[in-house]
Design an enzyme around this catalytic site. Structure first.
Site, PDB file in Angstrom:
ATOM      1  N   CYS A  49      10.139  -3.157   5.525  1.00 45.10           N
ATOM      2  CA  CYS A  49       9.912  -2.030   4.623  1.00 45.10           C
ATOM      3  C   CYS A  49       9.883  -0.709   5.401  1.00 45.10           C
ATOM      4  O   CYS A  49      10.921  -0.263   5.856  1.00 45.10           O
ATOM      5  CB  CYS A  49       8.658  -2.269   3.784  1.00 45.10           C
ATOM      6  SG  CYS A  49       8.535  -1.127   2.408  1.00 45.10           S
ATOM      7  N   HIS A  57       9.097  -7.795   1.526  1.00 45.92           N
ATOM      8  CA  HIS A  57       7.934  -8.102   2.384  1.00 45.92           C
ATOM      9  C   HIS A  57       7.765  -9.615   2.555  1.00 45.92           C
ATOM     10  O   HIS A  57       7.122 -10.257   1.706  1.00 45.92           O
ATOM     11  CB  HIS A  57       6.671  -7.545   1.739  1.00 45.92           C
ATOM     12  CG  HIS A  57       6.530  -6.062   1.866  1.00 45.92           C
ATOM     13  ND1 HIS A  57       5.816  -5.466   2.875  1.00 45.92           N
ATOM     14  CD2 HIS A  57       7.020  -5.061   1.116  1.00 45.92           C
ATOM     15  CE1 HIS A  57       5.865  -4.144   2.736  1.00 45.92           C
ATOM     16  NE2 HIS A  57       6.591  -3.882   1.673  1.00 45.92           N
ATOM     17  N   GLU A 104       5.781 -11.095   4.565  1.00 45.27           N
ATOM     18  CA  GLU A 104       4.357 -11.417   4.796  1.00 45.27           C
ATOM     19  C   GLU A 104       3.588 -11.538   3.488  1.00 45.27           C
ATOM     20  O   GLU A 104       2.523 -12.148   3.452  1.00 45.27           O
ATOM     21  CB  GLU A 104       3.726 -10.356   5.714  1.00 45.27           C
ATOM     22  CG  GLU A 104       3.325  -9.043   5.069  1.00 45.27           C
ATOM     23  CD  GLU A 104       4.478  -8.088   4.815  1.00 45.27           C
ATOM     24  OE1 GLU A 104       5.643  -8.497   5.011  1.00 45.27           O
ATOM     25  OE2 GLU A 104       4.227  -6.938   4.407  1.00 45.27           O
TER      26      GLU A 104
END
Lengths: 174, 286
Positions: free
Chosen positions: B91, B227, B229
């Site tokens: 990002c 993302h 994560e």
């Protein structure tokens, strides 16, 4: 038809401009050259009016009363007729260079004009918007000032340029 | 063999460092949060690097550009280009890598692309910040880059995005041609069946070629706007996600243990781990 500029600035110090001058001076080698850097939201109106003064007054009222351009709690604004200026202004060896940055593929101008027409402001024919950066450069001559402004504006590599990315923005230096 | 050691670079305005660290550690890496104003040369001690999401320097001027001028990014640049160490930008990290000339990296250091504001929609109005779950298709061959060895080619991954400036674009058609020729396109936005199309719901930021993740020609740098994560554990997956992962989530409902199982994004970090273990072993064997 009259071309009128509206510049909207923050009342408080502009942290974006401060961060940018800090990076240019501390990281990119312009400490000796770049005296000052200002930033403003920039609108160029084309207004149908009987005189330039009347056109300025229309834009002044739009800025003060429509909430589309400036918030009086945090902004100050300046209205002035647009003048073609082939020469850069210069004081004590410091040249003032404007870099007008706008998006290549998104122009909020037509949407704003449509909004103005809805509230009866049909004298506004067109509107161009973007960010106006004003560089105060301590250089030898006007040609060098323009050249350095272009170098600072257009991001060509990680070490050259910062104000705009040429893959989606354009910049006019004047 | 000890765990590979990665530095997660934190700028003022980063906001995903802890969840990214958690995902990296769940994948078997050790991960230090490394502040931008520490001595850049200390980065040399690490095997790899991650720049996480957020709003470095409040996205002043445009996202990622201020951070890209920092001395710590000079050091990352040299570790990536000169030493071949892996760098993952997620990002805002992806925005930094593009502005630093590491992605697409055809001519390292040159800014050859932009992550522009999301597409105007409807026409004439700004789309603004876009935060949603969507799908990306892993279009590259496994092992094309340091972050995809554990993902099958063609696999469709549900994953969240959250950005206002995530539209990969370039004025150079030659750059796009080179990306295709070099197989640098790793992820593309798609629907849950894997169809890549430019509809707003599928490619909300309007990225050219539906680009969601791009690597450099050498494959050691990856910039991705979604993302991973935030999709690294089953507990993070929404229940209304279509496809296999949505089914897994539904089956895990009410089972706290099952919710801690890996999600689809964790493979980005396990791929990094495996690549680093191989790299460390190869260096030790010399």
């Amino acid at each position: 038809m009259h071309q009128i500029e509206l510049l909207v600035r923050l009342k408080i110090p502009d942290v974006t401009a401060l961060t940018t001058i800090n990076v240019l001076r501390r990281r990119m080698g312009y400490a000796e050259i770049l005296d000052k850097l200002d930033r403003a939201d920039y609108y160029l109106f084309e207004v149908e009016a009987a005189s330039e003064e009347e056109a300025c007054e229309i834009v002044r009222k739009l800025a003060a009363h429509t909430s589309l351009f400036a918030n009086p709690n945090k902004h100050v604004f300046e209205v002035r007729p647009w003048r073609p200026n082939p020469r850069l202004s210069q004081h004590d060896g410091v040249y003032e260079v404007n870099c007008f940055v706008r998006s290549l593929d998104f122009d909020p101008g037509p949407g704003l004009v449509a909004s103005l027409h809805k509230i009866g402001q049909e004298s506004v024919r067109s509107l161009t918007t973007g960010t106006l950066w004003t560089l105060h450069l301590r250089v030898e001559d006007e040609a060098q000032a323009r050249s350095i402004a272009d170098e600072i504006a257009v991001t060509r590599s990680r070490s050259r340029g910062i104000l705009m990315n040429p893959h989606y923005q354009i910049c006019q230096v004047f | 063999m000890s765990k590979p050691h990665v530095a997660l670079v934190q700028f003022p305005g980063s906001n995903c460092e802890w969840e990214t660290k958690r995902a990296a550690e769940a994948a078997g890496l050790t991960c230090d949060i490394f502040r931008w104003n520490r001595e850049p040369d200390l980065l040399a001690e690490y095997d790899g690097y991650i720049i996480g999401g957020g709003f470095s320097y409040q996205d002043r001027i445009r996202a990622g550009v201020i951070a890209a001028k920092e001395p710590i990014v000079d050091r990352l640049f040299s570790e990536a280009v000169d030493n071949g160490k892996p760098v993952l930008g997620i990002c805002n990290g992806a925005q930094v890598l593009v502005e630093a000339g590491l992605i697409p990296g055809l001519r390292p250091g040159e800014v050859e692309m932009a992550l522009a504001p999301n597409r105007p929609y409807p026409a004439g109005r700004m789309a603004g910040f876009c935060c949603c779950w969507l799908y990306v298709k892993h279009v590259a061959a496994p092992g094309r880059c340091a972050f995809n060895s554990n993902i099958a080619q063609g696999e469709v991954i549900p994953i969240p995005i959250a950005h206002g400036e995530g539209r990969f674009t370039t004025r150079s058609t030659a750059v796009l041609d080179r990306l295709r020729e070099n197989h640098q396109i790793i992820f593309q936005y798609c629907d849950f069946r894997g169809n890549v199309s430019d509809e707003l719901e599928i490619n909300p930021n309007g990225a050219v070629e539906n680009l969601a993740g791009l690597c450099n020609p050498e494959g050691n740098v990856l910039a991705m706007m979604p993302h991973p994560e935030r999709a690294s554990f089953l507990r993070q997956i929404p229940t209304d996600i279509a496809g296999e992962w949505g089914q897994c989530k539904l089956e895990a409902m009410g089972n706290a243990e099952a919710q801690t199982q890996p999600g689809p994004g964790l493979a980005v970090f396990t791929s990094l781990r495996d690549g680093l273990l191989q790299r460390v072993a190869a260096l030790a064997a010399r």
